[in-house]
Design a protein around this motif. Structure first.
Motif, PDB file in Angstrom:
ATOM      1  N   LEU A  21      52.484  52.677  62.921  1.00  0.00           N
ATOM      2  CA  LEU A  21      53.858  52.292  63.239  1.00  0.00           C
ATOM      3  C   LEU A  21      54.294  51.302  62.169  1.00  0.00           C
ATOM      4  O   LEU A  21      53.650  50.278  61.963  1.00  0.00           O
ATOM      5  N   ARG A  22      55.410  51.618  61.517  1.00  0.00           N
ATOM      6  CA  ARG A  22      55.800  50.862  60.330  1.00  0.00           C
ATOM      7  C   ARG A  22      56.855  49.809  60.625  1.00  0.00           C
ATOM      8  O   ARG A  22      57.782  50.040  61.417  1.00  0.00           O
ATOM      9  N   CYS A  23      56.712  48.671  59.949  1.00  0.00           N
ATOM     10  CA  CYS A  23      57.620  47.540  60.146  1.00  0.00           C
ATOM     11  C   CYS A  23      57.810  46.819  58.816  1.00  0.00           C
ATOM     12  O   CYS A  23      56.836  46.490  58.137  1.00  0.00           O
ATOM     13  N   ASN A  24      59.054  46.546  58.465  1.00  0.00           N
ATOM     14  CA  ASN A  24      59.377  45.725  57.307  1.00  0.00           C
ATOM     15  C   ASN A  24      60.276  44.574  57.738  1.00  0.00           C
ATOM     16  O   ASN A  24      61.080  44.731  58.651  1.00  0.00           O
ATOM     17  N   TYR A  25      60.137  43.455  57.094  1.00  0.00           N
ATOM     18  CA  TYR A  25      60.958  42.303  57.427  1.00  0.00           C
ATOM     19  C   TYR A  25      61.675  41.825  56.177  1.00  0.00           C
ATOM     20  O   TYR A  25      61.249  42.101  55.055  1.00  0.00           O
ATOM     21  N   SER A  26      62.740  41.119  56.374  1.00  0.00           N
ATOM     22  CA  SER A  26      63.465  40.546  55.244  1.00  0.00           C
ATOM     23  C   SER A  26      63.417  39.039  55.367  1.00  0.00           C
ATOM     24  O   SER A  26      63.723  38.480  56.415  1.00  0.00           O
ATOM     25  N   SER A  27      62.977  38.395  54.318  1.00  0.00           N
ATOM     26  CA  SER A  27      62.921  36.945  54.331  1.00  0.00           C
ATOM     27  C   SER A  27      62.587  36.443  52.939  1.00  0.00           C
ATOM     28  O   SER A  27      61.903  37.125  52.186  1.00  0.00           O
ATOM     29  N   SER A  28      63.012  35.232  52.649  1.00  0.00           N
ATOM     30  CA  SER A  28      62.655  34.619  51.375  1.00  0.00           C
ATOM     31  C   SER A  28      61.320  33.891  51.490  1.00  0.00           C
ATOM     32  O   SER A  28      60.804  33.386  50.512  1.00  0.00           O
ATOM     33  N   TYR A  29      60.771  33.847  52.705  1.00  0.00           N
ATOM     34  CA  TYR A  29      59.460  33.247  52.902  1.00  0.00           C
ATOM     35  C   TYR A  29      58.697  34.120  53.882  1.00  0.00           C
ATOM     36  O   TYR A  29      59.223  35.118  54.371  1.00  0.00           O
ATOM     37  N   SER A  30      57.459  33.776  54.151  1.00  0.00           N
ATOM     38  CA  SER A  30      56.638  34.586  55.057  1.00  0.00           C
ATOM     39  C   SER A  30      56.758  34.037  56.469  1.00  0.00           C
ATOM     40  O   SER A  30      56.201  32.990  56.780  1.00  0.00           O
ATOM     41  N   PRO A  31      57.465  34.748  57.334  1.00  0.00           N
ATOM     42  CA  PRO A  31      57.603  34.266  58.703  1.00  0.00           C
ATOM     43  C   PRO A  31      56.352  34.584  59.518  1.00  0.00           C
ATOM     44  O   PRO A  31      55.481  35.330  59.068  1.00  0.00           O
ATOM     45  N   SER A  32      56.275  34.053  60.713  1.00  0.00           N
ATOM     46  CA  SER A  32      55.279  34.517  61.668  1.00  0.00           C
ATOM     47  C   SER A  32      55.700  35.917  62.092  1.00  0.00           C
ATOM     48  O   SER A  32      56.881  36.193  62.267  1.00  0.00           O
ATOM     49  N   LEU A  33      54.730  36.798  62.260  1.00  0.00           N
ATOM     50  CA  LEU A  33      55.028  38.187  62.600  1.00  0.00           C
ATOM     51  C   LEU A  33      54.249  38.595  63.844  1.00  0.00           C
ATOM     52  O   LEU A  33      53.098  38.187  64.020  1.00  0.00           O
ATOM     53  N   PHE A  34      54.877  39.413  64.673  1.00  0.00           N
ATOM     54  CA  PHE A  34      54.306  39.791  65.956  1.00  0.00           C
ATOM     55  C   PHE A  34      54.506  41.288  66.196  1.00  0.00           C
ATOM     56  O   PHE A  34      55.472  41.887  65.719  1.00  0.00           O
ATOM     57  N   TRP A  35      53.587  41.847  66.950  1.00  0.00           N
ATOM     58  CA  TRP A  35      53.794  43.161  67.543  1.00  0.00           C
ATOM     59  C   TRP A  35      53.654  43.008  69.058  1.00  0.00           C
ATOM     60  O   TRP A  35      52.692  42.403  69.550  1.00  0.00           O
ATOM     61  N   TYR A  36      54.648  43.561  69.756  1.00  0.00           N
ATOM     62  CA  TYR A  36      54.626  43.600  71.206  1.00  0.00           C
ATOM     63  C   TYR A  36      54.665  45.069  71.653  1.00  0.00           C
ATOM     64  O   TYR A  36      55.185  45.938  70.957  1.00  0.00           O
ATOM     65  N   VAL A  37      54.170  45.313  72.851  1.00  0.00           N
ATOM     66  CA  VAL A  37      54.225  46.654  73.440  1.00  0.00           C
ATOM     67  C   VAL A  37      54.860  46.553  74.820  1.00  0.00           C
ATOM     68  O   VAL A  37      54.656  45.565  75.541  1.00  0.00           O
ATOM     69  N   GLN A  38      55.667  47.559  75.143  1.00  0.00           N
ATOM     70  CA  GLN A  38      56.265  47.612  76.473  1.00  0.00           C
ATOM     71  C   GLN A  38      55.960  48.969  77.093  1.00  0.00           C
ATOM     72  O   GLN A  38      56.457  50.002  76.624  1.00  0.00           O
ATOM     73  N   HIS A  39      55.166  48.948  78.145  1.00  0.00           N
ATOM     74  CA  HIS A  39      54.917  50.154  78.917  1.00  0.00           C
ATOM     75  C   HIS A  39      56.054  50.324  79.922  1.00  0.00           C
ATOM     76  O   HIS A  39      56.726  49.344  80.265  1.00  0.00           O
ATOM     77  N   PRO A  40      56.279  51.535  80.390  1.00  0.00           N
ATOM     78  CA  PRO A  40      57.386  51.776  81.322  1.00  0.00           C
ATOM     79  C   PRO A  40      57.367  50.820  82.513  1.00  0.00           C
ATOM     80  O   PRO A  40      56.318  50.604  83.130  1.00  0.00           O
ATOM     81  N   ASN A  41      58.519  50.225  82.774  1.00  0.00           N
ATOM     82  CA  ASN A  41      58.707  49.317  83.920  1.00  0.00           C
ATOM     83  C   ASN A  41      57.838  48.062  83.843  1.00  0.00           C
ATOM     84  O   ASN A  41      57.573  47.428  84.871  1.00  0.00           O
ATOM     85  N   LYS A  42      57.416  47.722  82.652  1.00  0.00           N
ATOM     86  CA  LYS A  42      56.626  46.506  82.458  1.00  0.00           C
ATOM     87  C   LYS A  42      57.321  45.594  81.469  1.00  0.00           C
ATOM     88  O   LYS A  42      58.267  45.988  80.799  1.00  0.00           O
ATOM     89  N   GLY A  43      56.826  44.352  81.364  1.00  0.00           N
ATOM     90  CA  GLY A  43      57.370  43.422  80.386  1.00  0.00           C
ATOM     91  C   GLY A  43      56.760  43.636  79.019  1.00  0.00           C
ATOM     92  O   GLY A  43      55.918  44.506  78.802  1.00  0.00           O
ATOM     93  N   LEU A  44      57.189  42.824  78.067  1.00  0.00           N
ATOM     94  CA  LEU A  44      56.640  42.884  76.719  1.00  0.00           C
ATOM     95  C   LEU A  44      55.283  42.192  76.694  1.00  0.00           C
ATOM     96  O   LEU A  44      55.161  41.047  77.121  1.00  0.00           O
ATOM     97  N   GLN A  45      54.297  42.896  76.161  1.00  0.00           N
ATOM     98  CA  GLN A  45      52.944  42.343  76.081  1.00  0.00           C
ATOM     99  C   GLN A  45      52.601  42.121  74.617  1.00  0.00           C
ATOM    100  O   GLN A  45      52.786  43.016  73.782  1.00  0.00           O
ATOM    101  N   LEU A  46      52.080  40.940  74.293  1.00  0.00           N
ATOM    102  CA  LEU A  46      51.712  40.642  72.924  1.00  0.00           C
ATOM    103  C   LEU A  46      50.480  41.443  72.519  1.00  0.00           C
ATOM    104  O   LEU A  46      49.457  41.394  73.186  1.00  0.00           O
ATOM    105  N   LEU A  47      50.604  42.173  71.407  1.00  0.00           N
ATOM    106  CA  LEU A  47      49.465  42.901  70.849  1.00  0.00           C
ATOM    107  C   LEU A  47      48.718  42.044  69.842  1.00  0.00           C
ATOM    108  O   LEU A  47      47.490  41.989  69.849  1.00  0.00           O
ATOM    109  N   LEU A  48      49.454  41.433  68.923  1.00  0.00           N
ATOM    110  CA  LEU A  48      48.842  40.606  67.892  1.00  0.00           C
ATOM    111  C   LEU A  48      49.891  39.757  67.201  1.00  0.00           C
ATOM    112  O   LEU A  48      51.089  39.985  67.345  1.00  0.00           O
ATOM    113  N   LYS A  49      49.390  38.781  66.424  1.00  0.00           N
ATOM    114  CA  LYS A  49      50.272  37.813  65.757  1.00  0.00           C
ATOM    115  C   LYS A  49      49.705  37.440  64.402  1.00  0.00           C
ATOM    116  O   LYS A  49      48.487  37.256  64.256  1.00  0.00           O
ATOM    117  N   TYR A  50      50.554  37.353  63.400  1.00  0.00           N
ATOM    118  CA  TYR A  50      50.173  36.897  62.071  1.00  0.00           C
ATOM    119  C   TYR A  50      50.815  35.543  61.795  1.00  0.00           C
ATOM    120  O   TYR A  50      52.025  35.376  61.993  1.00  0.00           O
TER     121      TYR A  50
END
Lengths: 111, 118
Positions: A21-50
């Protein structure tokens, strides 16, 4: 303006095959980056963080993501998809205490 | 430990009515955030509380939206009067606020409240 782009709105894979699953960000610096997952009828769950430690980040359920500053990318991968991985995935960048999200990628896993 | 909870899970109201959404953060989390996802669009930031104070409300769409966090515990988000374009899923998140300097705290999200304005 700060933005996050998820390049695919839908991804379909067969069970047991790799996931990308591909993701690009725009920034002049390196922000904190996250991936979340949402299963049907559930909240956002943190997968990982950079946060500028190791560029390869391991998350839960076998997922990992690699930060590539030169490409401003933070793609999410998993070696072998499982049926339970079917969900919507969100990439997000943190600017201060605010998260900026991509539009989401719906992952379909075929048996 | 309980996660972030939101109430109600669903709300259907008519245009012009008032709705109040509630969020209970993880116990001990000083930071509380509201986000919204309008159908087919990205999840967008609305505002950020540190304890009972509004730290950043740059994402609030207009003055029909009022957020409060009395006593620095739970938060409410009131929409008055509701318009059709307010329909969407409203997410609440919380964080401890003790992350590494220069990095964004990990935010833990609730299940969301799905608001439908008819």
């Amino acid at each position: 303006a700060q933005s996050v782009t998820q390049l695919d709105s839908h991804v379909s894979v067969s069970e047991g095959t790799p996931v990308l699953l591909r993701c690009n960000y725009s920034s002049s610096y390196s922000p904190s980056l996250f991936w979340y997952v949402q299963h049907p009828n559930k909240g956002l769950q943190l997968l990982l963080k950079y946060t500028s430690a190791a560029t390869l980040v391991k998350g839960i359920n076998g997922f990992e993501a690699e930060f590539k500053k030169s490409e401003t990318s933070f793609h999410l991968t998993k070696p072998s998809a499982h049926m339970s991985d079917a969900a919507e995935y969100f990439c997000a960048a943190g600017y201060g205490n605010k998260l900026v999200f991509g539009a989401g990628t719906i992952l379909r896993v075929k048996s | 430990e309980a996660g972030v909870t939101q109430f109600p899970s669903h709300s259907v109201i008519e245009k012009g009515q008032t709705v109040t959404l509630r969020c209970d953060p993880i116990s001990g989390h000083d930071n509380l955030y509201w986000y919204r996802r309008v159908m087919g669009k990205e999840i967008k930031f609305l505002l950020h509380f540190v304890k009972e104070s509004k730290q950043d409300e740059s994402g609030m769409p207009n003055n029909r939206f009022l957020a409060e966090r009395t006593g620095g515990t739970y938060s409410t988000l009131k929409v008055q009067p509701a318009e059709l374009e307010d329909s969407g899923v409203y997410f609440c998140a919380s964080s401890q606020g003790y992350g590494l300097a220069g990095h964004t705290d990990t935010q833990y999200f609730g299940p969301g409240t799905r608001l439908t304005v008819l």
